[in-house]
Design an enzyme around this catalytic site. Structure first.
Site, PDB file in Angstrom:
ATOM      1  N   CYS A  16       0.835  -1.205   0.000  1.00 30.62           N
ATOM      2  CA  CYS A  16       0.000   0.000   0.000  1.00 30.62           C
ATOM      3  C   CYS A  16       0.872   1.258   0.000  1.00 30.62           C
ATOM      4  CB  CYS A  16      -0.982  -0.061   1.180  1.00 30.62           C
ATOM      5  SG  CYS A  16      -2.356   1.077   1.025  1.00 30.62           S
ATOM      6  N   HIS A  33      -3.391  -5.717   1.057  1.00 30.25           N
ATOM      7  CA  HIS A  33      -2.695  -5.934   2.338  1.00 30.25           C
ATOM      8  C   HIS A  33      -2.638  -7.412   2.705  1.00 30.25           C
ATOM      9  CE1 HIS A  33      -2.316  -1.779   3.911  1.00 30.25           C
ATOM     10  NE2 HIS A  33      -3.368  -1.538   3.144  1.00 30.25           N
ATOM     11  N   GLU A  60      -0.695  -8.733   4.841  1.00 31.43           N
ATOM     12  CA  GLU A  60      -0.419  -8.872   6.281  1.00 31.43           C
ATOM     13  C   GLU A  60      -1.693  -8.744   7.116  1.00 31.43           C
ATOM     14  OE1 GLU A  60      -0.498  -6.134   4.741  1.00 31.43           O
ATOM     15  OE2 GLU A  60      -0.555  -4.385   6.062  1.00 31.43           O
TER      16      GLU A  60
END
Lengths: 230, 80
Positions: A86, A203, A205
């Site tokens: 991002c 994302h 994660e």
């Protein structure tokens, strides 16, 4: 292995990355402040999401001048795995470690939702554990994620197989409705010619535990753990 | 020396903000407005008496920071 998670003023996904690396994957993780010039002996670098320097001027435009970025540049030049997620992707583009730029989303809305992305290439340290064509459900949260570059650069990215992730439908089909932000060629993530630097808008994660709605992002972080161990 | 830098998206780059502004203006009845491109404007003061020097310096910082050459172009004005 050890992840270095770079913290810029305005980073806000640094703890998500730390949590995924340390508590979900059971690896070592260290925060590295953007004014540091070392990487705490890490094997891989994460540039996390957020709003570094308040997105002043352009997203990532100021963060690229942080002292740590010279160290990251050197780490990448030596072949170390670097991932920008991002805002981290935006920083890598502004720093010239990846090619292209990110524009405002085509409908100008900040998008915060799950999307599907297709793994296009698996010969990077961040996709080695995935299958070509594998569809991942990952969250996005960005206002400026519409990938853009010149026709020549896009042609060279395609020819060198540097497009790593593309937005797609749930069954992996390429269609405009599945492209949330209007990215050129539905690009969600790319790598550098050497393939060790990867940037993407979604994302992974934040998609490492079923309690968070998806575990599909684990393969990205697990891939680099396997790559470092190899 | 006072300088001004105008940064705008290249013609080849879609400007959704400009598009939205055009549509707003047309809905207000300004049918003759056919296009709007939104950009950024910087006032940069440089400690020099030379307009050429100021122009060269400001062009350099525009290349390095104020504009992203992948998507933007810029124009510099210097008070003579």
């Amino acid at each position: 292995m050890k992840f270095a998670i770079i913290e810029f003023p305005g980073s806000n996904c640094d703890h998500d990355a730390y949590h995924a690396a340390k508590h979900v994957l059971g690896q070592q993780a260290a925060f590295v402040w953007h004014k540091d010039t070392g990487l705490a002996g890490a094997d891989a670098v994460v540039l996390p999401g957020g709003f570094s320097y308040g997105d002043y001027l352009r997203t990532g435009a100021i963060a690229r001048f942080s002292p740590v970025m010279e160290t990251v540049r050197q780490f990448a030049a030596e072949g170390g795995p670097v991932i920008g997620i991002c805002n981290g992707f935006q920083v890598l583009l502004e720093a010239g470690l990846l090619e292209g730029a990110l524009l405002r989303n085509r409908r100008l809305k900040f998008l915060c939702q799950h999307v599907h992305v297709r793994v296009e290439q698996t010969d990077t340290p961040f996709t080695g554990g995935a299958q070509v064509g594998q569809v991942l459900s990952l969250p996005i949260a960005h206002g400026e994620g519409s990938y853009h570059t010149t026709a020549e650069t896009l042609a060279s990215l395609e020819a060198n197989r540097q497009v790593i992730f593309r937005y797609c439908s749930q069954d992996g089909a390429m269609q405009d409705a599945a492209n949330p932000n209007g990215s050129l060629a539905a690009v969600a993530g790319i790598c550098n010619p050497e393939r060790n630097v990867v940037g993407l808008m979604p994302h992974p994660e934040r998609a490492c535990e079923s309690a968070l709605g998806s575990e599909d992002g684990r393969v990205v972080l697990e891939s680099v753990v396997a790559a470092v161990a190899a | 020396m006072k300088t001004r830098v105008f940064v705008s998206l290249k013609a080849s780059v879609f400007d959704p903000q400009g598009r939205t502004i055009v549509e707003a203006l047309q809905s207000m009845g300004y049918g003759s407005v056919s296009d709007v491109r939104q950009g950024k404007y910087f006032e940069v003061d440089v400690d020099t008496g030379s307009a050429d020097e100021a122009r060269a310096l400001v062009s350099e910082v525009a290349d390095k920071l104020l504009a992203n050459p992948v998507i933007e172009s810029y124009r510099v004005e210097v008070d003579e």
